[in-house]
Design a protein around this motif. Sequence first.
Motif, PDB file in Angstrom:
ATOM      1  N   ALA A  33      -4.796  -1.700  -7.707  1.00  0.00           N
ATOM      2  CA  ALA A  33      -6.143  -1.112  -7.253  1.00  0.00           C
ATOM      3  C   ALA A  33      -5.787   0.319  -6.895  1.00  0.00           C
ATOM      4  O   ALA A  33      -5.022   0.600  -5.874  1.00  0.00           O
ATOM      5  N   VAL A  34      -6.578   1.293  -7.373  1.00  0.00           N
ATOM      6  CA  VAL A  34      -6.404   2.812  -6.802  1.00  0.00           C
ATOM      7  C   VAL A  34      -7.724   3.170  -6.196  1.00  0.00           C
ATOM      8  O   VAL A  34      -9.060   2.948  -6.686  1.00  0.00           O
ATOM      9  N   LEU A  35      -7.693   3.486  -5.152  1.00  0.00           N
ATOM     10  CA  LEU A  35      -8.762   3.991  -4.101  1.00  0.00           C
ATOM     11  C   LEU A  35      -8.344   5.342  -3.358  1.00  0.00           C
ATOM     12  O   LEU A  35      -7.236   5.853  -3.640  1.00  0.00           O
ATOM     13  N   GLY A  36      -9.477   6.007  -2.728  1.00  0.00           N
ATOM     14  CA  GLY A  36      -9.057   7.110  -1.842  1.00  0.00           C
ATOM     15  C   GLY A  36     -10.084   7.574  -1.369  1.00  0.00           C
ATOM     16  O   GLY A  36     -11.380   7.314  -1.676  1.00  0.00           O
ATOM     17  N   THR A  37     -10.137   8.572  -0.489  1.00  0.00           N
ATOM     18  CA  THR A  37     -11.158   9.587  -0.223  1.00  0.00           C
ATOM     19  C   THR A  37     -10.685  10.999   0.057  1.00  0.00           C
ATOM     20  O   THR A  37      -9.323  11.158  -0.045  1.00  0.00           O
ATOM     21  N   ALA A  38     -11.425  11.910  -0.213  1.00  0.00           N
ATOM     22  CA  ALA A  38     -11.110  13.421  -0.359  1.00  0.00           C
ATOM     23  C   ALA A  38     -12.652  14.096   0.174  1.00  0.00           C
ATOM     24  O   ALA A  38     -13.613  13.589   0.392  1.00  0.00           O
ATOM     25  N   TYR A  39     -12.315  15.292   0.632  1.00  0.00           N
ATOM     26  CA  TYR A  39     -13.297  16.149   1.023  1.00  0.00           C
ATOM     27  C   TYR A  39     -14.233  16.421   0.082  1.00  0.00           C
ATOM     28  O   TYR A  39     -15.736  16.618   0.589  1.00  0.00           O
ATOM     29  N   GLY A  40     -14.160  16.631  -1.181  1.00  0.00           N
ATOM     30  CA  GLY A  40     -15.063  17.061  -2.142  1.00  0.00           C
ATOM     31  C   GLY A  40     -16.100  15.909  -2.440  1.00  0.00           C
ATOM     32  O   GLY A  40     -16.104  14.676  -1.725  1.00  0.00           O
ATOM     33  N   ALA A  43       0.758  -1.088   0.151  1.00  0.00           N
ATOM     34  CA  ALA A  43       0.084  -0.048  -0.070  1.00  0.00           C
ATOM     35  C   ALA A  43       0.878   1.315   0.158  1.00  0.00           C
ATOM     36  O   ALA A  43       1.730   1.430   0.825  1.00  0.00           O
ATOM     37  N   LEU A  44       0.752   2.211  -0.892  1.00  0.00           N
ATOM     38  CA  LEU A  44       1.042   3.237  -1.007  1.00  0.00           C
ATOM     39  C   LEU A  44       0.038   4.676  -0.702  1.00  0.00           C
ATOM     40  O   LEU A  44      -0.796   4.496  -1.482  1.00  0.00           O
ATOM     41  N   VAL A  45       0.537   5.492  -0.006  1.00  0.00           N
ATOM     42  CA  VAL A  45      -0.303   6.593   0.275  1.00  0.00           C
ATOM     43  C   VAL A  45       0.244   7.900  -0.095  1.00  0.00           C
ATOM     44  O   VAL A  45       1.399   8.117   0.241  1.00  0.00           O
ATOM     45  N   GLY A  46      -0.813   8.387  -0.998  1.00  0.00           N
ATOM     46  CA  GLY A  46      -0.316   9.899  -1.445  1.00  0.00           C
ATOM     47  C   GLY A  46      -0.229  11.135  -0.435  1.00  0.00           C
ATOM     48  O   GLY A  46      -0.274  12.054  -0.984  1.00  0.00           O
ATOM     49  N   SER A  47      -0.604  10.758   0.512  1.00  0.00           N
ATOM     50  CA  SER A  47      -0.355  12.099   1.343  1.00  0.00           C
ATOM     51  C   SER A  47       0.458  11.638   2.575  1.00  0.00           C
ATOM     52  O   SER A  47       0.737  10.479   3.201  1.00  0.00           O
ATOM     53  N   LEU A  48       1.279  12.761   2.979  1.00  0.00           N
ATOM     54  CA  LEU A  48       2.147  12.671   3.973  1.00  0.00           C
ATOM     55  C   LEU A  48       1.945  13.044   5.435  1.00  0.00           C
ATOM     56  O   LEU A  48       2.617  12.942   6.288  1.00  0.00           O
ATOM     57  N   ARG A  49       0.587  13.534   5.461  1.00  0.00           N
ATOM     58  CA  ARG A  49       0.016  14.075   6.775  1.00  0.00           C
ATOM     59  C   ARG A  49      -0.069  13.171   7.729  1.00  0.00           C
ATOM     60  O   ARG A  49      -0.915  11.941   7.294  1.00  0.00           O
ATOM     61  N   ALA A  50       0.173  13.151   8.987  1.00  0.00           N
ATOM     62  CA  ALA A  50      -0.005  12.001  10.097  1.00  0.00           C
ATOM     63  C   ALA A  50      -1.165  11.573  10.139  1.00  0.00           C
ATOM     64  O   ALA A  50      -1.785  10.640  10.193  1.00  0.00           O
ATOM     65  N   GLY A  51      -2.417  12.556  10.115  1.00  0.00           N
ATOM     66  CA  GLY A  51      -3.668  12.245  10.326  1.00  0.00           C
ATOM     67  C   GLY A  51      -4.534  12.043   9.160  1.00  0.00           C
ATOM     68  O   GLY A  51      -5.773  12.476   9.007  1.00  0.00           O
ATOM     69  N   SER A  52      -4.116  11.986   7.932  1.00  0.00           N
ATOM     70  CA  SER A  52      -4.437  11.812   6.430  1.00  0.00           C
ATOM     71  C   SER A  52      -5.506  10.748   6.658  1.00  0.00           C
ATOM     72  O   SER A  52      -5.469   9.638   7.151  1.00  0.00           O
ATOM     73  N   HIS A  53      -6.624  11.194   6.225  1.00  0.00           N
ATOM     74  CA  HIS A  53      -8.131  10.249   5.985  1.00  0.00           C
ATOM     75  C   HIS A  53      -7.304   9.136   5.095  1.00  0.00           C
ATOM     76  O   HIS A  53      -7.868   7.870   5.236  1.00  0.00           O
ATOM     77  N   ASN A  54      -6.536   9.361   3.968  1.00  0.00           N
ATOM     78  CA  ASN A  54      -6.156   8.303   3.063  1.00  0.00           C
ATOM     79  C   ASN A  54      -5.369   7.302   3.857  1.00  0.00           C
ATOM     80  O   ASN A  54      -5.116   6.140   3.563  1.00  0.00           O
ATOM     81  N   PRO A 114      -5.305  10.579  -2.576  1.00  0.00           N
ATOM     82  CA  PRO A 114      -6.110  11.788  -2.346  1.00  0.00           C
ATOM     83  C   PRO A 114      -6.047  12.821  -3.414  1.00  0.00           C
ATOM     84  O   PRO A 114      -5.325  12.618  -4.409  1.00  0.00           O
ATOM     85  N   GLU A 115      -6.844  13.654  -3.607  1.00  0.00           N
ATOM     86  CA  GLU A 115      -6.746  14.841  -4.538  1.00  0.00           C
ATOM     87  C   GLU A 115      -6.395  16.285  -4.102  1.00  0.00           C
ATOM     88  O   GLU A 115      -6.688  16.754  -3.208  1.00  0.00           O
ATOM     89  N   TYR A 116      -5.113  16.407  -4.799  1.00  0.00           N
ATOM     90  CA  TYR A 116      -4.385  17.546  -4.505  1.00  0.00           C
ATOM     91  C   TYR A 116      -4.738  18.672  -5.822  1.00  0.00           C
ATOM     92  O   TYR A 116      -4.038  18.219  -6.699  1.00  0.00           O
ATOM     93  N   ASN A 117      -5.558  19.845  -5.784  1.00  0.00           N
ATOM     94  CA  ASN A 117      -5.785  20.747  -6.887  1.00  0.00           C
ATOM     95  C   ASN A 117      -6.215  19.832  -8.158  1.00  0.00           C
ATOM     96  O   ASN A 117      -5.747  20.293  -9.245  1.00  0.00           O
ATOM     97  N   GLY A 118      -7.029  18.676  -7.957  1.00  0.00           N
ATOM     98  CA  GLY A 118      -7.627  18.185  -8.917  1.00  0.00           C
ATOM     99  C   GLY A 118      -6.668  17.072  -9.601  1.00  0.00           C
ATOM    100  O   GLY A 118      -7.054  16.381 -10.554  1.00  0.00           O
ATOM    101  N   THR A 119      -5.504  16.838  -8.913  1.00  0.00           N
ATOM    102  CA  THR A 119      -4.918  15.687  -9.472  1.00  0.00           C
ATOM    103  C   THR A 119      -4.031  14.982  -8.688  1.00  0.00           C
ATOM    104  O   THR A 119      -4.396  15.060  -7.324  1.00  0.00           O
TER     105      THR A 119
END
Length: 187
Positions: free
Chosen positions: A111-118, A7-18, A79-84
Amino acid sequence: MTVRILALVGSLRAGSHNRQLAEAAVRVAPEGSEVELFEGLAEIPFYNEDIDVEGAVPAAAQKLREAAQAADAFLLFAPEYNGTIPAVLKNAIDWLSRPYGSGAFGGKPVAVLGTAYGQFGGVWAQDETRKAVGIAGGKVLEDVKLSIPGSVVRFAETHPSDDAEVAADLTEVVARLHGHVGETAAA
């Protein structure tokens, strides 16, 4: 045989929902599947052919490549950063696409998945991630998707693994990914 899924996560934030979503995937992986959450994407330098030299590959990039080579399949959390796609995830894909023609994805199921605010749950970033990883040599599972909208509200007080619907959906994603590993091996 245990199917090893990286699993690779595209967010570095410790509390990231992804990241939390990836942690949930680790917990709900069905029997016969093991999901390993890769740590260290922040330490990998931006891909540069000048530093991708046999015997001198940066240690963090080599660690990623070794983990990917040992994996049977991949779960990418975008996650989605500025639409990408986030830069850290794209950078990991770039490192794993090399050396040209024999990168670590090597036809393995992804498989690609994720969650975002939008309201769409990051589908643009996930589509871009599918495109990049497919070009990089992964066998993108276009029929295995999970986009969870409204992450800030939905996961404000609930970890994704404690959300029954999300846990069930993640279990299904991992099970289907596992099934594709069997199909790839039989082919």
